[in-house]
Design a protein around this motif. Structure first.
Motif, PDB file in Angstrom:
ATOM      1  N   PRO A  23      -8.215 -27.266   4.428  1.00 51.50           N
ATOM      2  CA  PRO A  23      -9.010 -26.721   3.419  1.00 51.50           C
ATOM      3  C   PRO A  23      -8.279 -26.355   2.114  1.00 51.50           C
ATOM      4  O   PRO A  23      -7.246 -26.075   2.168  1.00 51.50           O
ATOM      5  N   ASP A  24      -9.034 -26.461   1.080  1.00 52.84           N
ATOM      6  CA  ASP A  24      -8.535 -26.386  -0.216  1.00 52.84           C
ATOM      7  C   ASP A  24      -9.462 -25.357  -0.939  1.00 52.84           C
ATOM      8  O   ASP A  24     -10.388 -25.440  -1.327  1.00 52.84           O
ATOM      9  N   TYR A  25      -9.116 -23.930  -0.803  1.00 53.03           N
ATOM     10  CA  TYR A  25      -9.902 -22.914  -1.342  1.00 53.03           C
ATOM     11  C   TYR A  25      -9.559 -22.440  -2.508  1.00 53.03           C
ATOM     12  O   TYR A  25      -8.176 -22.630  -3.241  1.00 53.03           O
ATOM     13  N   ALA A  26     -10.492 -22.056  -3.421  1.00 56.27           N
ATOM     14  CA  ALA A  26      -9.951 -21.736  -4.842  1.00 56.27           C
ATOM     15  C   ALA A  26      -9.014 -20.647  -5.019  1.00 56.27           C
ATOM     16  O   ALA A  26      -9.033 -19.595  -4.083  1.00 56.27           O
ATOM     17  N   ARG A  58      -9.412  -3.344 -10.048  1.00 56.91           N
ATOM     18  CA  ARG A  58     -10.542  -4.017  -9.494  1.00 56.91           C
ATOM     19  C   ARG A  58      -9.806  -4.369  -8.147  1.00 56.91           C
ATOM     20  O   ARG A  58      -8.692  -5.211  -7.969  1.00 56.91           O
ATOM     21  N   ARG A  59     -10.949  -4.619  -6.872  1.00 56.34           N
ATOM     22  CA  ARG A  59     -10.652  -5.227  -5.633  1.00 56.34           C
ATOM     23  C   ARG A  59     -11.195  -6.484  -5.687  1.00 56.34           C
ATOM     24  O   ARG A  59     -12.469  -6.730  -5.882  1.00 56.34           O
ATOM     25  N   HIS A  60     -10.418  -7.530  -5.188  1.00 53.59           N
ATOM     26  CA  HIS A  60     -11.221  -8.954  -4.905  1.00 53.59           C
ATOM     27  C   HIS A  60     -10.778  -9.365  -3.537  1.00 53.59           C
ATOM     28  O   HIS A  60      -9.488  -9.450  -3.414  1.00 53.59           O
ATOM     29  N   GLY A  61     -11.698  -9.739  -2.885  1.00 50.11           N
ATOM     30  CA  GLY A  61     -11.619 -10.482  -1.450  1.00 50.11           C
ATOM     31  C   GLY A  61     -11.657 -11.900  -1.637  1.00 50.11           C
ATOM     32  O   GLY A  61     -12.721 -12.293  -2.395  1.00 50.11           O
ATOM     33  N   PHE A  62     -10.948 -12.651  -1.095  1.00 48.88           N
ATOM     34  CA  PHE A  62     -11.072 -14.235  -1.060  1.00 48.88           C
ATOM     35  C   PHE A  62     -10.536 -14.832   0.036  1.00 48.88           C
ATOM     36  O   PHE A  62      -9.553 -14.474   0.709  1.00 48.88           O
ATOM     37  N   ARG A  63     -10.989 -16.075   0.371  1.00 49.22           N
ATOM     38  CA  ARG A  63     -10.532 -16.792   1.633  1.00 49.22           C
ATOM     39  C   ARG A  63      -9.341 -17.377   1.151  1.00 49.22           C
ATOM     40  O   ARG A  63      -9.161 -18.362   0.129  1.00 49.22           O
ATOM     41  N   VAL A  64      -8.435 -17.498   2.148  1.00 51.43           N
ATOM     42  CA  VAL A  64      -7.087 -18.427   2.141  1.00 51.43           C
ATOM     43  C   VAL A  64      -6.855 -19.163   3.069  1.00 51.43           C
ATOM     44  O   VAL A  64      -7.275 -18.991   4.194  1.00 51.43           O
ATOM     45  N   ASP A  67      -1.469 -20.902   6.024  1.00 47.17           N
ATOM     46  CA  ASP A  67      -0.180 -20.599   5.391  1.00 47.17           C
ATOM     47  C   ASP A  67       0.208 -19.640   4.311  1.00 47.17           C
ATOM     48  O   ASP A  67       0.903 -18.804   4.270  1.00 47.17           O
ATOM     49  N   GLU A  68      -1.065 -19.622   3.526  1.00 47.56           N
ATOM     50  CA  GLU A  68      -0.856 -18.432   2.486  1.00 47.56           C
ATOM     51  C   GLU A  68      -1.039 -16.919   3.354  1.00 47.56           C
ATOM     52  O   GLU A  68      -0.509 -16.162   2.870  1.00 47.56           O
ATOM     53  N   TYR A  69      -1.754 -16.761   4.312  1.00 45.78           N
ATOM     54  CA  TYR A  69      -2.100 -15.566   4.949  1.00 45.78           C
ATOM     55  C   TYR A  69      -0.772 -15.268   5.604  1.00 45.78           C
ATOM     56  O   TYR A  69      -0.386 -14.003   5.515  1.00 45.78           O
TER      57      TYR A  69
END
Length: 84
Positions: A23-26, A58-64, A67-69
């Motif tokens: 996957p290629d997430y922003a 500010r808090r930002h949640g995003f999908r990774v 490997d990034e995790y």
């Protein structure tokens, strides 16, 4: 000759399958990682998320990706933690 072509075709197919499925997430905003979560969904497998706090608080949640995790722990600086 035929076996060599079959082996080459199998290798190319495996490489294409592995690269097509990643996957290629922003990318998320730069900040400090303060939360990590990995959730398993029966229909879709594992989903990994990071939550960062930016310089303005500010808090930002995003999908990774996985490997990034694996490379970004609590307190590390995102996105520099992904480039190990």
């Amino acid at each position: 000759m035929c076996k060599a072509l079959a082996a080459l075709a199998a290798t190319i197919a495996a490489v294409v399958a592995l690269t097509a499925c990643s996957p290629d997430y922003a990318p998320g905003p730069a900040g400090t990682v303060n939360e990590r979560s990995a959730t398993y969904f029966k229909s879709g497998g594992w989903r990994y998320r990071l939550t960062v706090t930016t310089n303005d608080g500010r808090r930002h949640g995003f999908r990774v990706t996985r490997d990034e995790y694996k490379h970004c722990f609590r307190g590390s600086a995102y996105p520099t933690c992904t480039h190990r």
